[in-house]
Scaffold this active site. Structure first.
Site, PDB file in Angstrom:
ATOM      1  N   LYS A   1       0.833  -1.193   0.000  1.00 23.04           N
ATOM      2  CA  LYS A   1       0.000   0.000   0.000  1.00 23.04           C
ATOM      3  C   LYS A   1       0.872   1.250   0.000  1.00 23.04           C
ATOM      4  CE  LYS A   1      -3.856  -2.060  -0.107  1.00 23.04           C
ATOM      5  NZ  LYS A   1      -4.660  -1.955  -1.332  1.00 23.04           N
TER       6      LYS A   1
ATOM      7  N   ASP B   1       0.121   0.292  -4.555  1.00 20.17           N
ATOM      8  CA  ASP B   1      -1.322   0.496  -4.710  1.00 20.17           C
ATOM      9  C   ASP B   1      -1.751   1.685  -3.849  1.00 20.17           C
ATOM     10  OD1 ASP B   1      -4.063   0.342  -4.926  1.00 20.17           O
ATOM     11  OD2 ASP B   1      -4.247  -1.682  -4.094  1.00 20.17           O
TER      12      ASP B   1
ATOM     13  N   GLU C   1      -0.825   0.891  -8.965  1.00 18.49           N
ATOM     14  CA  GLU C   1      -2.256   0.585  -9.019  1.00 18.49           C
ATOM     15  C   GLU C   1      -3.084   1.732  -8.445  1.00 18.49           C
ATOM     16  OE1 GLU C   1      -3.160  -3.422  -7.839  1.00 18.49           O
ATOM     17  OE2 GLU C   1      -4.981  -2.818  -6.784  1.00 18.49           O
TER      18      GLU C   1
ATOM     19  N   GLU D   1     -10.685  -1.951 -10.268  1.00 20.92           N
ATOM     20  CA  GLU D   1     -11.503  -2.668  -9.286  1.00 20.92           C
ATOM     21  C   GLU D   1     -12.801  -1.932  -8.969  1.00 20.92           C
ATOM     22  OE1 GLU D   1      -8.146  -2.294  -6.387  1.00 20.92           O
ATOM     23  OE2 GLU D   1      -9.756  -2.053  -4.940  1.00 20.92           O
TER      24      GLU D   1
ATOM     25  N   ASP E   1     -13.051  -6.915 -10.664  1.00 23.10           N
ATOM     26  CA  ASP E   1     -13.321  -7.910  -9.625  1.00 23.10           C
ATOM     27  C   ASP E   1     -14.525  -8.711 -10.091  1.00 23.10           C
ATOM     28  OD1 ASP E   1     -14.357  -9.231  -7.258  1.00 23.10           O
ATOM     29  OD2 ASP E   1     -12.938  -7.991  -6.136  1.00 23.10           O
TER      30      ASP E   1
ATOM     31  N   HIS F   1      -8.890  -8.412  -9.777  1.00 28.03           N
ATOM     32  CA  HIS F   1      -8.843  -8.021  -8.369  1.00 28.03           C
ATOM     33  C   HIS F   1      -9.566  -9.123  -7.605  1.00 28.03           C
ATOM     34  CE1 HIS F   1     -10.743  -5.830  -4.878  1.00 28.03           C
ATOM     35  NE2 HIS F   1      -9.523  -5.341  -4.793  1.00 28.03           N
TER      36      HIS F   1
ATOM     37  N   GLU G   1      -3.861 -11.999  -7.952  1.00 36.98           N
ATOM     38  CA  GLU G   1      -3.835 -11.428  -6.597  1.00 36.98           C
ATOM     39  C   GLU G   1      -4.127 -12.480  -5.527  1.00 36.98           C
ATOM     40  OE1 GLU G   1      -6.471  -8.025  -5.933  1.00 36.98           O
ATOM     41  OE2 GLU G   1      -5.046  -7.478  -4.349  1.00 36.98           O
TER      42      GLU G   1
HETATM   43 CA    CA Z   1      -6.268  -2.364  -5.084  1.00 37.41          CA
END
Ligand code: CA
Length: 377
Positions: free
Chosen positions: A167, A195, A221, A247, A270, A297, A330
């Site tokens: 992150k 991300d 991301e 996503e 997703d 995702h 992922e």
């Molecule tokens: Ca993400």
């Protein structure tokens, strides 16, 4: 084969350790699972992404009556019916997440009926496993992040992962320090993605990209707002780091503008939100027209993760070469009991690879009797 009943469950589990990213903190995990039961007693399972109480209500009150009595194997017709009946109020978000759950359950039944694991029904050659990337390095806790993330990096390497995602979104200067630290902890051989969960304005995202470009970043991301493909293009034009996102997007209609503008290098629908497998296949095909690789995702329970794995196993890279890099899917590492305790056969994860189930359908063996402890409604 006809659908006799549709059930929806809203599950919730408190977490032993809350965690956060640039937008939210989580102290609990939720899941919304659906089950289609056919007249001959077969069961198909699906999952919706997003607020579980809302998606459960949409399934129960609005969509389920439309599916009852229909053949679940007619995935195209079923999808079109549900989408057409909700178009005036839905188009994406929770309505599409609810449709996604029902669509995945239809595909589970269709694969069971064909006596095939879902990925085989989707057209894949037999494949043993797919390489995963470790999704982790979240914020939160009282300990300095560097100290906790050093342990996490060790864990990631010990489990055999060769790719990871961390992150960012704490401000450009702090992010740059942390990316450098994680790169150091993981070593140079591991693919490392970052991300931001759309934390930044384009100028900030560009500055961060420039500061970490020398660290071999695999992708950046959701650098900027998911509502603004032009902002993605602005970032993309100013960095050599590939850009990922998607996503928050749904359906071929939503993704088309991203592909047409070539606003991302990797698109990440997703399957529990974009319209399910039926729509995910269309999104991936559209992406292949403009050189965008679709890699799902996947942040849900065992049901959502299995759906993503089967789908991705059945999507070849385009264009392909003899020496193409392997595909990456992922594999979220945050605490989520709904990946283990509600299934008989959790997906086998070994050496940083997910192994495809061999049993017909999704192949994870849901145990509704285990829901009781987590049941909200
Ligand atoms: Ca993400």
């Amino acid at each position: 084969m006809r659908v006799r009943s549709v059930d929806a469950w809203h599950l919730r589990a408190p977490l032993s350790q809350p965690f956060s990213f640039s937008q939210f903190s989580y102290a609990q995990r939720e899941a919304m699972l659906v089950r289609l039961t056919t007249e001959d007693g077969r069961e198909g399972w699906g999952e919706a992404y997003g607020p579980a109480a809302v998606t459960a209500a949409i399934v129960r009150e609005f969509l389920a009556p439309l599916l009852i009595g229909r053949d679940p194997r007619a995935v195209e017709s079923n999808w079109e019916l549900l989408y057409a009946r909700s178009l005036d109020y839905g188009q994406k978000g929770v309505m599409l997440a609810a449709i996604s759950a029902l669509d995945i359950a239809c595909w589970d039944l269709k694969a069971q009926d064909a006596d095939a694991p879902l990925y085989r029904l989707l057209g894949a050659a037999p494949v043993e496993s797919i390489e995963c990337y470790w999704t982790g390095f979240y914020f939160g806790g009282n300990e300095p992040l560097e100290r906790r993330w050093e342990r996490e990096a060790r864990d990631c390497l010990e489990q055999g992962f060769q790719a990871a995602k961390m992150k960012v979104g704490l401000g450009v200067a702090r992010d740059a320090e942390l990316v450098e630290a994680v790169r150091h902890f993981l070593g140079s051989g591991v693919k490392l993605s970052i991300d931001a969960n759309h934390a930044y304005m384009p100028a900030e995202a560009i500055e961060l990209a420039r500061r970490v470009e020398g660290l071999g970043i695999h992708w950046f991301e959701e650098p900027v707002s998911p509502l603004d493909p032009e902002a993605y293009l602005q970032v993309k034009s100013q960095t050599a780091i590939p850009i990922a996102g998607g996503e928050c997007e749904a359906t071929r209609f939503g993704f088309e503008r991203w592909f047409r503008r070539r606003a991302v290098d990797f698109a990440q629908p997703d399957l529990c939100a974009c319209g399910g497998i039926t729509e995910g296949l269309k999104i991936a095909t559209l992406g292949s027209l403009t050189g965008v690789h679709v890699t799902p995702h996947a942040w849900g329970s065992a049901v959502g993760q299995a759906a993503a794995l089967h789908f991705y196993a059945a999507r070849p890279r385009h264009p392909s070469t003899l020496t193409a890099e392997s595909k990456l899917i992922e594999c979220d590492q945050t605490e989520n009991p709904f990946r283990q305790v509600i299934v008989d056969k959790p997906l086998r994860l070994e050496g940083g690879r997910w192994y495809l189930p061999h049993t017909p359908g999704l192949g994870v063996g849901i145990r509704p009797e285990a829901f009781e402890h987590y049941l909200v409604g």
